[in-house]
Design a protein around this motif. Sequence first.
Motif, short mmCIF file in Angstrom:
data_model
loop_
_atom_site.label_atom_id
_atom_site.label_comp_id
_atom_site.label_asym_id
_atom_site.label_seq_id
_atom_site.Cartn_x
_atom_site.Cartn_y
_atom_site.Cartn_z
N ASP A 30 30.09 -48.42 -31.41
CA ASP A 30 29.75 -48.29 -31.62
C ASP A 30 28.18 -47.41 -29.74
N GLU A 31 28.48 -48.82 -29.54
CA GLU A 31 28.16 -48.15 -27.80
C GLU A 31 28.74 -48.05 -27.14
N ILE A 32 30.54 -47.70 -26.76
CA ILE A 32 31.16 -46.90 -26.33
C ILE A 32 31.16 -45.58 -26.52
N VAL A 33 30.79 -45.05 -27.82
CA VAL A 33 30.83 -43.45 -28.10
C VAL A 33 29.04 -43.54 -27.74
N SER A 34 28.62 -44.00 -27.73
CA SER A 34 27.06 -43.35 -27.50
C SER A 34 27.26 -42.57 -26.10
N TYR A 35 27.73 -42.85 -25.42
CA TYR A 35 28.15 -42.23 -24.04
C TYR A 35 28.58 -40.98 -23.67
N ASP A 36 27.59 -40.46 -23.28
CA ASP A 36 27.63 -38.58 -22.94
C ASP A 36 29.23 -38.44 -22.54
N GLY A 37 29.99 -37.25 -23.27
CA GLY A 37 31.65 -37.26 -22.94
C GLY A 37 32.20 -37.41 -23.98
N ILE A 38 31.78 -38.91 -24.69
CA ILE A 38 32.71 -39.93 -25.30
C ILE A 38 32.53 -38.74 -26.37
N HIS A 39 33.57 -38.31 -27.28
CA HIS A 39 33.72 -37.99 -28.40
C HIS A 39 34.10 -38.07 -29.60
N ARG A 40 34.60 -38.99 -29.42
CA ARG A 40 35.65 -40.22 -30.74
C ARG A 40 36.22 -41.27 -29.51
N ALA A 41 36.43 -42.31 -30.60
CA ALA A 41 37.22 -43.49 -30.40
C ALA A 41 38.74 -43.65 -31.42
N SER A 42 39.65 -44.73 -31.09
CA SER A 42 40.43 -44.65 -32.25
C SER A 42 41.21 -45.99 -31.90
N THR A 43 40.33 -46.84 -33.00
CA THR A 43 41.20 -48.39 -32.55
C THR A 43 42.12 -48.81 -32.81
N VAL A 44 43.14 -50.18 -32.68
CA VAL A 44 43.57 -50.62 -32.56
C VAL A 44 44.00 -52.37 -32.98
#
Length: 67
Positions: A30-44
């Motif tokens: 949630d903290e990572i995707v809150s940054y401007d320019g980050i639209h999505r994240a995928s985890t493994v």
Amino acid sequence: MLEAHTITGSSDLLCRIVARSNADLQRVIDEIVSYDGIHRASTVIALAEQIPYRTLPLVAAAVDAGR
């Protein structure tokens, strides 16, 4: 965050992170995707180490190849 790499393929970055639990992982994402320019994240999630991180065999091979 332990490390980050630019990568090829459908993603832009590979970030290696650490979390204490699933809930903490969600907080980190949630903290990572809150940054401007980050639209999505995928985890493994890594389950078990099959081959440990190593550099010395590669360095030794490079030195031997240069002789």
